[in-house]
Design a protein around this motif. Structure first.
Motif, mmCIF file in Angstrom:
data_model
loop_
_atom_site.group_PDB
_atom_site.id
_atom_site.type_symbol
_atom_site.label_atom_id
_atom_site.label_comp_id
_atom_site.label_asym_id
_atom_site.label_seq_id
_atom_site.Cartn_x
_atom_site.Cartn_y
_atom_site.Cartn_z
ATOM 1 N N ASP A 1 0.826 -1.206 0.000
ATOM 2 C CA ASP A 1 0.000 0.000 0.000
ATOM 3 C C ASP A 1 0.864 1.261 0.000
ATOM 4 O O ASP A 1 0.584 2.220 -0.722
ATOM 5 C CB ASP A 1 -0.945 0.004 1.202
ATOM 6 C CG ASP A 1 -2.097 -0.981 1.050
ATOM 7 O OD1 ASP A 1 -2.261 -1.540 -0.045
ATOM 8 O OD2 ASP A 1 -2.819 -1.209 2.043
ATOM 9 N N LEU A 2 1.922 1.273 0.811
ATOM 10 C CA LEU A 2 2.799 2.449 0.849
ATOM 11 C C LEU A 2 3.551 2.620 -0.464
ATOM 12 O O LEU A 2 3.779 3.745 -0.915
ATOM 13 C CB LEU A 2 3.797 2.343 2.008
ATOM 14 C CG LEU A 2 3.232 2.554 3.414
ATOM 15 C CD1 LEU A 2 4.371 2.816 4.397
ATOM 16 C CD2 LEU A 2 2.227 3.693 3.479
ATOM 17 N N ALA A 3 3.943 1.522 -1.083
ATOM 18 C CA ALA A 3 4.598 1.610 -2.391
ATOM 19 C C ALA A 3 3.647 2.238 -3.410
ATOM 20 O O ALA A 3 4.055 3.045 -4.251
ATOM 21 C CB ALA A 3 5.049 0.230 -2.853
ATOM 22 N N LEU B 1 -9.123 2.653 -0.307
ATOM 23 C CA LEU B 1 -9.020 3.870 -1.118
ATOM 24 C C LEU B 1 -8.285 3.614 -2.428
ATOM 25 O O LEU B 1 -8.608 4.197 -3.465
ATOM 26 C CB LEU B 1 -8.303 4.968 -0.324
ATOM 27 C CG LEU B 1 -9.108 5.598 0.821
ATOM 28 C CD1 LEU B 1 -8.195 6.417 1.719
ATOM 29 C CD2 LEU B 1 -10.233 6.471 0.274
ATOM 30 N N LEU B 2 -7.298 2.714 -2.385
ATOM 31 C CA LEU B 2 -6.530 2.418 -3.590
ATOM 32 C C LEU B 2 -7.343 1.679 -4.648
ATOM 33 O O LEU B 2 -6.939 1.614 -5.811
ATOM 34 C CB LEU B 2 -5.291 1.592 -3.225
ATOM 35 C CG LEU B 2 -4.158 2.374 -2.561
ATOM 36 C CD1 LEU B 2 -3.114 1.433 -1.978
ATOM 37 C CD2 LEU B 2 -3.509 3.334 -3.556
ATOM 38 N N LYS B 3 -8.470 1.123 -4.258
ATOM 39 C CA LYS B 3 -9.339 0.458 -5.236
ATOM 40 C C LYS B 3 -10.042 1.480 -6.133
ATOM 41 O O LYS B 3 -10.437 1.162 -7.248
ATOM 42 C CB LYS B 3 -10.371 -0.408 -4.521
ATOM 43 C CG LYS B 3 -9.762 -1.577 -3.744
ATOM 44 C CD LYS B 3 -10.832 -2.311 -2.940
ATOM 45 C CE LYS B 3 -10.213 -3.425 -2.097
ATOM 46 N NZ LYS B 3 -11.223 -4.101 -1.226
ATOM 47 N N GLY C 1 -2.691 5.901 -6.400
ATOM 48 C CA GLY C 1 -1.884 6.206 -5.223
ATOM 49 C C GLY C 1 -1.342 7.626 -5.205
ATOM 50 O O GLY C 1 -1.208 8.240 -4.145
ATOM 51 N N GLU C 2 -1.021 8.185 -6.390
ATOM 52 C CA GLU C 2 -0.514 9.561 -6.433
ATOM 53 C C GLU C 2 -1.581 10.561 -6.023
ATOM 54 O O GLU C 2 -1.278 11.605 -5.446
ATOM 55 C CB GLU C 2 0.022 9.896 -7.824
ATOM 56 C CG GLU C 2 1.423 9.380 -8.067
ATOM 57 C CD GLU C 2 2.084 10.025 -9.278
ATOM 58 O OE1 GLU C 2 1.763 11.187 -9.605
ATOM 59 O OE2 GLU C 2 2.924 9.358 -9.904
ATOM 60 N N VAL C 3 -2.834 10.268 -6.331
ATOM 61 C CA VAL C 3 -3.932 11.148 -5.911
ATOM 62 C C VAL C 3 -4.004 11.178 -4.385
ATOM 63 O O VAL C 3 -4.124 12.248 -3.775
ATOM 64 C CB VAL C 3 -5.273 10.664 -6.501
ATOM 65 C CG1 VAL C 3 -6.435 11.457 -5.918
ATOM 66 C CG2 VAL C 3 -5.256 10.782 -8.021
ATOM 67 N N LEU D 1 -9.852 14.587 -2.540
ATOM 68 C CA LEU D 1 -9.340 13.612 -3.509
ATOM 69 C C LEU D 1 -9.640 14.050 -4.941
ATOM 70 O O LEU D 1 -8.782 13.945 -5.833
ATOM 71 C CB LEU D 1 -9.942 12.239 -3.231
ATOM 72 C CG LEU D 1 -9.413 11.536 -1.974
ATOM 73 C CD1 LEU D 1 -10.353 10.412 -1.552
ATOM 74 C CD2 LEU D 1 -8.010 10.983 -2.217
ATOM 75 N N LYS D 2 -10.854 14.545 -5.170
ATOM 76 C CA LYS D 2 -11.223 15.008 -6.517
ATOM 77 C C LYS D 2 -10.352 16.189 -6.938
ATOM 78 O O LYS D 2 -9.919 16.279 -8.096
ATOM 79 C CB LYS D 2 -12.703 15.402 -6.543
ATOM 80 C CG LYS D 2 -13.659 14.233 -6.413
ATOM 81 C CD LYS D 2 -15.102 14.706 -6.294
ATOM 82 C CE LYS D 2 -16.051 13.521 -6.065
ATOM 83 N NZ LYS D 2 -17.453 13.990 -5.845
ATOM 84 N N GLU D 3 -10.103 17.095 -6.013
ATOM 85 C CA GLU D 3 -9.247 18.247 -6.315
ATOM 86 C C GLU D 3 -7.830 17.790 -6.651
ATOM 87 O O GLU D 3 -7.206 18.279 -7.601
ATOM 88 C CB GLU D 3 -9.214 19.182 -5.103
ATOM 89 C CG GLU D 3 -8.291 20.385 -5.270
ATOM 90 C CD GLU D 3 -8.108 21.141 -3.974
ATOM 91 O OE1 GLU D 3 -7.191 20.798 -3.195
ATOM 92 O OE2 GLU D 3 -8.896 22.068 -3.727
ATOM 93 N N SER D 4 -7.324 16.826 -5.895
ATOM 94 C CA SER D 4 -5.976 16.309 -6.128
ATOM 95 C C SER D 4 -5.888 15.602 -7.474
ATOM 96 O O SER D 4 -4.889 15.728 -8.193
ATOM 97 C CB SER D 4 -5.582 15.353 -5.000
ATOM 98 O OG SER D 4 -5.593 16.012 -3.751
#
Length: 523
Positions: A106-108, A307-309, A313-315, A336-339
């Motif tokens: 997940d961190l990767a 969340l990753l689903k 990950g960059e978001v 998240l949408k803004e990012s």
């Protein structure tokens, strides 16, 4: 090239910002408290990890990748882990190895670099016991019942990190302590476990033998010892000493760990080693869910794995960096949408960079921009990532801070590495492109813009075959129209509409291109 600014960090120990100077520039040491691996990590855990990762990247940039040693531990001995193993009827290692692997994956996905060391608590039991015996020998630790506790009155400056008065402190242990304490704030170093199945204990015979040899002399009367297991705080002290040394440069972690965990780490380490545990303490603030704290009781815990689903990950990483690490961060879908919108815009700029230099692969562009970028003034000021990012959201600030800055122009006038002369032509092509070059390198340092732009917009999906079918069907439909074959034309246009509807349903946008060749991207 302009002289590199000094990195300043807010030191929780001194309660002020200070210029960071490592003990040894060739071996800069930092430690971050990792997870207790019995379940999935939540987004609050991820914030601490991402903040530490940014610091790790900055230190590597300043001192060199080979000169920064970063340890992030795995706590794989804990009552919750044992309870989970018992409930499922499996060995402890089945639980810990599963969730340690998921945590690292997940961190990767969030762009976190792997630490230099990832020590496990179960691999540092010997070091924990050595520290405990040292504290017993010095009459700083004592035995109550069959538990070993730390006497906080033996540490004159106990409370210096948290600022708490000794009388106000609570034990802060994660496990209940049997027997009595000398002082209410005394905390557990080793927990007695009665009649526990060897399947759910740690190296039972080895621990029993150690206790018999080294701890019996501290009892007032002969006792039959149980293998037991360590208290929470002793684990990190032992792992720090084992992989980094007695005194480290930086200790990171969430503000929730400041007391009791970090306070107790300091107490036991400094009493055992007669040296400071860490020069700098860097704590990130809480993440909240609007007006509420994130908690299981409120049912608002957001797991990174879930969340990753839905989100790249960059978001998630960018969303975690939107507030300064010492400010609370409000988590929401809008954030998240803004990012996501920010990253889409930036990757479009990156795609323009690729078009401008078609002879280079994206990885070459990225690495060269990374090597040639000017200095990150805001980032050196206590990792002010949010202020740095804000400068890219405002057109006027972009121009004033990154294009007209004479230091920026000077930074690009220095001698280039062999084979990189083409950069001069790129830089001299105009201020806007200078900014773009600087922009790519700087965001790369933050762990952003790690993907090829084409990969980003496709989101890991593969619709090339379907797009080719769409173009072919459309071309045939146009031919049928010209031939006056209305039935065939209708059938073909119906199929093209079906393909477009499929794209829409799956969150993919199809865009018409030159020569009737369409492209696609993830919405």
């Amino acid at each position: 090239m302009t002289e590199q600014p000094q990195l300043t960090l807010y030191n929780s120990l001194t309660r002020k910002k200070e210029v960071f100077t490592p003990q040894d520039p060739k071996r800069v040491t930092m430690y971050n408290c990792g997870p207790t691996v019995y379940s999935y990590a939540h987004i609050g855990n991820a914030r601490a990890a991402v903040v530490a990762d940014v610091l790790f990247r900055v230190l590597r940039h300043i001192y060199g990748e080979d000169h920064v040693v970063y340890a992030r531990n795995i706590t794989d001995v804990d009552d919750k882990i044992i309870a989970s193993a018992k409930d499922q009827g499996v060995p402890i290692s089945d639980i810990t190895e599963k969730y340690a692997r998921i945590y690292n994956e997940d961190l990767a996905a969030l762009g976190c670099l792997p630490p230099t060391h990832q020590p496990k608590a179960t691999e540092a039991i010997d070091e924990m016991q050595d520290i405990i015996v040292e504290l017993l020998n010095r009459d700083i630790a004592y035995i109550s019942g069959n538990d070993v506790l730390f006497d906080v009155t033996k540490k004159d400056d106990y409370g210096k990190l948290s600022g708490r008065e000794l009388d106000d402190n609570l034990a802060g242990a994660r496990v209940e302590v049997a027997g009595s304490k000398k002082n209410p704030a005394d905390f557990l170093l080793w927990k007695y476990v009665e009649g526990e199945d060897d399947k759910f204990s740690y190296e039972a015979p080895k621990i029993q033998a150690f206790a018999d040899e080294h701890w019996r002399k501290f009892f007032n009367e002969p006792k039959q010892l149980s293998p037991g297991r360590p208290g929470w705080h002793i684990e990190c002290s032992a792992m720090i000493r084992e992989v980094l040394g007695n005194t480290i440069d930086i200790h990171c972690g969430g503000i929730d760990l400041k007391f009791p965990h970090h306070e107790n780490e300091i107490a036991q380490s400094e009493c055992a080693n007669d040296k400071p545990l860490a020069k700098f303490w860097v704590h990130n603030e809480f993440l909240n869910m609007g007006s509420e704290k994130m908690s299981k009781s409120l049912g608002n815990v957001k797991l990174v794995h879930d969340l990753l689903k839905k989100w790249d990950g960059e978001v998630i990483r960018l969303a975690l960096l939107k507030a300064h690490y010492r400010s609370e961060l409000t988590w929401s879908d809008d954030l998240l949408k803004e990012s996501k919108a920010n990253l889409d815009k930036w990757y479009r700029l990156c795609a323009q960079m690729k078009d401008y230099i078609p002879s280079l692969e994206w990885v070459q562009i990225k690495e060269t921009a990374h090597a040639q970028r000017p200095l990150l003034i805001h980032l050196w000021d206590d990792l002010d990532v949010s202020r740095f990012l804000a400068s890219f959201f405002n057109k006027d600030r972009i121009h004033s801070e990154y294009v007209d800055d004479p230091n920026l122009q000077q930074a690009y006038s220095h001698e280039l590495e062999p084979g990189m002369d083409w950069v001069k032509g790129v830089v001299n092509s105009g201020n806007a492109f200078v900014f773009l070059w600087n922009f790519i390198g700087n965001l790369n340092l933050l762990g952003l813009l790690q993907k090829d732009p084409e990969e980003w917009f496709r989101g890991g999906l593969d619709y090339d075959g379907l797009v080719a079918e769409y173009d072919d069907v459309r071309a045939q439909a146009i031919k049928a129209k010209k031939a006056g074959d209305k039935a065939k034309m209708g059938e073909l246009f119906k199929r093209s509409d079906e393909i477009r509807d499929q794209f829409k349903a799956e969150g993919v946008i199809i865009e018409s291109g030159a020569g009737g060749k369409s492209t696609w991207r993830k919405a």
